[in-house]
Design a protein around this motif. Structure first.
Motif: not given
Ligand SMILES: C[S@@+](CC[C@H](N)C(=O)[O-])C[C@H]1O[C@@H](n2cnc3c(N)ncnc32)[C@H](O)[C@@H]1O
Length: 207
Positions: A23, A47, A73, A99-100
């Motif tokens: 992060t 984001e 998210d 999703d995405l």
């Molecule tokens: C590595 S974490 C990063 C969180 C934050 N952006 C940070 O940098 O601290 C990945 C994030 O992506 C979300 N995530 C995973 N797959 C996803 C998807 N298909 N669509 C949206 N969000 C997703 C997870 O729930 C999580 O919050």
């Protein structure tokens, strides 16, 4: 410009990814690319996988009200945490549980940020909407990344830029190739070795 770590409080959100080295590396990359971003002048940014919301709130320190901020998210608790972090930092973030970018069919973003679940895991770990979704990336840690890359171009405005966090095991050179075939250039913005991980922040933009 030096970006301050945004205020955040995840006490009520135990299922949300705590800001970690990846992060903060992402925030450092945004800070490092300040001049490029200033020239880009994004009017609309998103984001994906915003988790706590500190990355999008960091971006908002550069553009304040001149940009509209969206976040998504799969984890609904993360959407609430992002909204909460936005409130703590006086940033208005439209955060949706999806999703995405699947709910944004008519949007073109000038900026897409994604710190994806990039860890190499069993494919079965990519399930549900919990904390496992923060890291579980399946084969080569690429399952969610590849899903985004399939049609990311349709969400980017003509000047749109994608910033992506990648791990060495994700084979960044293959991703650069995939994006090149779609007509995108790539630049390595920042890389860092931390215990157990070699991380990269790449940006992709049209030629
Ligand atoms: C590595 S974490 C990063 C969180 C934050 N952006 C940070 O940098 O601290 C990945 C994030 O992506 C979300 N995530 C995973 N797959 C996803 C998807 N298909 N669509 C949206 N969000 C997703 C997870 O729930 C999580 O919050």
């Amino acid at each position: 410009m030096t970006l301050k770590t945004p205020l955040y409080d995840l006490k009520k959100f135990s299922n949300v990814y705590e800001p970690s080295e990846d992060t903060f590396l992402f925030i450092d990359a945004i800070e490092k690319d300040f001049s490029f971003l200033k020239q880009l002048k994004p009017a609309i940014a998103v984001e994906i996988g915003s988790g706590s919301g500190v990355v999008i709130c960091s971006l908002a320190q550069i553009f304040s009200n001149s940009c509209t901020y969206f976040a998504t998210d799969v984890n609904n608790q993360a959407c609430l945490a992002t909204y909460n972090t936005g409130c703590c930092n006086s940033v208005s973030i439209n955060c949706s549980n999806m999703d995405l970018l699947s709910g944004f069919n008519d949007y073109l973003f000038d900026l897409i940020l994604f710190n994806p679940p990039y860890v190499v895991t069993d494919i079965d770990e990519i399930s549900g909407q919990g904390l496992n979704r923060a890291w579980a990336g399946g084969v080569c840690g690429r399952v969610i990344i590849d899903k985004l890359l399939t049609d990311v171009q349709k969400y980017l405005s003509p000047k749109g830029v994608l910033y992506l966090v990648l791990l060495k095991e994700n084979k960044p050179e293959q991703i650069i190739d995939v994006m090149a075939r779609k007509g995108f250039c790539s630049d390595l913005v920042l890389e860092r070795r931390i215990p157990g991980e070699h991380l990269f922040i790449y940006k992709f933009y049209r030629k």
